[in-house]
Design a protein around this motif. Structure first.
Motif, PDB file in Angstrom:
ATOM      1  N   LEU A 227     -10.481   3.174   7.970  1.00 58.14           N
ATOM      2  CA  LEU A 227     -10.582   4.027   7.133  1.00 58.14           C
ATOM      3  C   LEU A 227      -9.018   4.991   6.883  1.00 58.14           C
ATOM      4  O   LEU A 227      -9.524   5.762   6.321  1.00 58.14           O
ATOM      5  CB  LEU A 227     -11.798   4.969   7.976  1.00 58.14           C
ATOM      6  N   ILE A 228      -8.572   5.565   8.053  1.00 56.55           N
ATOM      7  CA  ILE A 228      -7.197   5.796   7.725  1.00 56.55           C
ATOM      8  C   ILE A 228      -6.406   4.834   6.461  1.00 56.55           C
ATOM      9  O   ILE A 228      -5.905   5.552   6.018  1.00 56.55           O
ATOM     10  CB  ILE A 228      -6.360   5.674   8.669  1.00 56.55           C
ATOM     11  N   ARG A 229      -6.181   3.658   6.387  1.00 59.11           N
ATOM     12  CA  ARG A 229      -5.513   2.882   6.094  1.00 59.11           C
ATOM     13  C   ARG A 229      -6.634   2.966   4.645  1.00 59.11           C
ATOM     14  O   ARG A 229      -5.438   3.008   3.684  1.00 59.11           O
ATOM     15  CB  ARG A 229      -6.021   1.197   6.147  1.00 59.11           C
ATOM     16  N   ALA A 230      -7.915   2.967   3.849  1.00 57.01           N
ATOM     17  CA  ALA A 230      -8.525   3.831   2.768  1.00 57.01           C
ATOM     18  C   ALA A 230      -7.681   4.950   2.096  1.00 57.01           C
ATOM     19  O   ALA A 230      -7.213   4.803   1.204  1.00 57.01           O
ATOM     20  CB  ALA A 230      -9.673   3.521   3.004  1.00 57.01           C
ATOM     21  N   GLN A 231      -7.742   5.899   3.620  1.00 55.25           N
ATOM     22  CA  GLN A 231      -6.829   6.979   2.582  1.00 55.25           C
ATOM     23  C   GLN A 231      -5.655   6.900   2.260  1.00 55.25           C
ATOM     24  O   GLN A 231      -5.564   7.363   1.183  1.00 55.25           O
ATOM     25  CB  GLN A 231      -7.024   8.362   3.754  1.00 55.25           C
ATOM     26  N   GLU A 232      -4.755   6.113   2.949  1.00 50.74           N
ATOM     27  CA  GLU A 232      -3.774   5.597   3.001  1.00 50.74           C
ATOM     28  C   GLU A 232      -3.071   5.522   1.218  1.00 50.74           C
ATOM     29  O   GLU A 232      -2.327   5.421   0.280  1.00 50.74           O
ATOM     30  CB  GLU A 232      -2.976   4.905   3.297  1.00 50.74           C
ATOM     31  N   ILE A 233      -4.470   4.151   0.783  1.00 51.02           N
ATOM     32  CA  ILE A 233      -4.514   3.765  -0.237  1.00 51.02           C
ATOM     33  C   ILE A 233      -5.278   4.719  -1.469  1.00 51.02           C
ATOM     34  O   ILE A 233      -4.150   5.148  -2.868  1.00 51.02           O
ATOM     35  CB  ILE A 233      -5.785   2.783  -0.413  1.00 51.02           C
ATOM     36  N   LEU A 234      -6.147   5.860  -1.272  1.00 52.78           N
ATOM     37  CA  LEU A 234      -6.176   6.979  -2.425  1.00 52.78           C
ATOM     38  C   LEU A 234      -4.795   7.365  -2.602  1.00 52.78           C
ATOM     39  O   LEU A 234      -4.442   7.942  -3.300  1.00 52.78           O
ATOM     40  CB  LEU A 234      -7.056   7.702  -1.858  1.00 52.78           C
ATOM     41  N   SER A 235      -3.988   8.024  -1.489  1.00 54.19           N
ATOM     42  CA  SER A 235      -3.056   8.566  -1.470  1.00 54.19           C
ATOM     43  C   SER A 235      -2.290   8.196  -2.380  1.00 54.19           C
ATOM     44  O   SER A 235      -1.559   8.547  -3.191  1.00 54.19           O
ATOM     45  CB  SER A 235      -2.182   8.791  -0.259  1.00 54.19           C
ATOM     46  N   GLU A 236      -1.626   6.794  -1.520  1.00 53.84           N
ATOM     47  CA  GLU A 236      -0.831   5.673  -2.946  1.00 53.84           C
ATOM     48  C   GLU A 236      -1.774   6.050  -4.950  1.00 53.84           C
ATOM     49  O   GLU A 236      -0.258   6.546  -5.520  1.00 53.84           O
ATOM     50  CB  GLU A 236      -0.998   4.519  -2.728  1.00 53.84           C
ATOM     51  N   LEU A 237      -3.117   6.097  -4.892  1.00 54.72           N
ATOM     52  CA  LEU A 237      -3.043   5.886  -6.030  1.00 54.72           C
ATOM     53  C   LEU A 237      -3.550   7.068  -6.973  1.00 54.72           C
ATOM     54  O   LEU A 237      -2.855   7.320  -7.927  1.00 54.72           O
ATOM     55  CB  LEU A 237      -4.560   5.704  -6.132  1.00 54.72           C
ATOM     56  N   ILE A 238      -3.489   7.935  -5.324  1.00 53.72           N
ATOM     57  CA  ILE A 238      -3.270   9.768  -6.603  1.00 53.72           C
ATOM     58  C   ILE A 238      -1.246   9.713  -6.888  1.00 53.72           C
ATOM     59  O   ILE A 238      -1.665   9.854  -8.113  1.00 53.72           O
ATOM     60  CB  ILE A 238      -3.014  10.822  -5.113  1.00 53.72           C
ATOM     61  N   ASN A 239      -1.236   9.644  -5.670  1.00 58.97           N
ATOM     62  CA  ASN A 239       1.186   9.316  -6.304  1.00 58.97           C
ATOM     63  C   ASN A 239       1.138   8.456  -7.543  1.00 58.97           C
ATOM     64  O   ASN A 239       2.536   8.984  -8.233  1.00 58.97           O
ATOM     65  CB  ASN A 239       1.127   9.279  -5.478  1.00 58.97           C
ATOM     66  N   SER A 240       0.546   7.691  -8.240  1.00 55.32           N
ATOM     67  CA  SER A 240       1.272   6.625  -8.802  1.00 55.32           C
ATOM     68  C   SER A 240       0.357   6.941 -10.240  1.00 55.32           C
ATOM     69  O   SER A 240       0.909   6.810 -11.594  1.00 55.32           O
ATOM     70  CB  SER A 240       0.726   4.752  -8.768  1.00 55.32           C
ATOM     71  N   LEU A 241      -0.422   8.658 -10.158  1.00 51.29           N
ATOM     72  CA  LEU A 241      -1.229   8.712 -12.083  1.00 51.29           C
ATOM     73  C   LEU A 241      -0.179   9.413 -12.793  1.00 51.29           C
ATOM     74  O   LEU A 241       0.625  10.553 -11.825  1.00 51.29           O
ATOM     75  CB  LEU A 241      -1.846   9.525 -11.727  1.00 51.29           C
ATOM     76  N   ASP A 242       0.126   9.023 -13.888  1.00 51.88           N
ATOM     77  CA  ASP A 242       0.544  10.146 -14.390  1.00 51.88           C
ATOM     78  C   ASP A 242       0.272  10.910 -15.318  1.00 51.88           C
ATOM     79  O   ASP A 242      -1.031  10.388 -16.153  1.00 51.88           O
ATOM     80  CB  ASP A 242       1.158   8.953 -15.925  1.00 51.88           C
ATOM     81  N   MET A 243       0.381  12.209 -14.230  1.00 57.34           N
ATOM     82  CA  MET A 243      -0.207  12.995 -15.491  1.00 57.34           C
ATOM     83  C   MET A 243      -0.556  13.565 -16.925  1.00 57.34           C
ATOM     84  O   MET A 243      -0.987  14.535 -17.373  1.00 57.34           O
ATOM     85  CB  MET A 243      -0.106  14.212 -14.404  1.00 57.34           C
TER      86      MET A 243
END
Length: 138
Positions: free
Chosen positions: A59-75
């Motif tokens: 679940l920590i790994r899943a959180q890290e992946i989601l954080s990466e997806l969030i950081n990659s968003l072009d707002m």
């Protein structure tokens, strides 16, 4: 001086690395969704088996992946606000499941991840089709 060549202990790791190195950005997003879903499912399995360390790890790994997806968003794109809301909702549910070791919040997150993955997979397929047509017409 003799060079040492490292051999992968698992051949599938070499193929996975090659896939990542040659993937376009859309395909990488699909791969992230695949890894996200895998880790959520493994975390859920750990919760159900009362294996707290196993659940926590995934679940920590899943959180890290989601954080990466969030950081990659072009707002600068309007859709990014909607994706951000979905990612934050998913992240909150995964954190809740991990903190309280209950799997219910993960069920909805898996559905969201599946829907997003399919949407990106369709975008990837349509982009490949468009690139193929451009190559044929050139």
């Amino acid at each position: 001086m003799q060079q040492m060549v490292m051999v992968n202990s698992r051949p599938q790791d070499a193929y996975r690395k090659q896939d990542i190195m040659t993937a376009n950005s859309i395909d990488l997003i699909v791969m992230l969704y695949d890894a996200l879903k895998k880790n959520i499912i493994l975390g859920k399995r750990g919760i159900l088996k009362h294996d707290v360390q196993f659940a926590h790890k995934h679940l920590i790994r899943a959180q890290e992946i989601l954080s990466e997806l969030i950081n990659s968003l072009d707002m600068s794109y309007p859709i990014s606000d909607e994706l951000m809301a979905l990612y934050e909702f998913a992240l909150s549910n995964i954190e809740d499941a991990n903190m309280h070791k209950h799997e219910e919040p993960l069920v909805l997150v898996i559905e969201i991840v599946d829907s997003l993955r399919e949407a990106w997979k369709e975008i990837s397929a349509s982009n490949k089709g468009a690139r193929y047509l451009q190559e044929v017409q050139a």
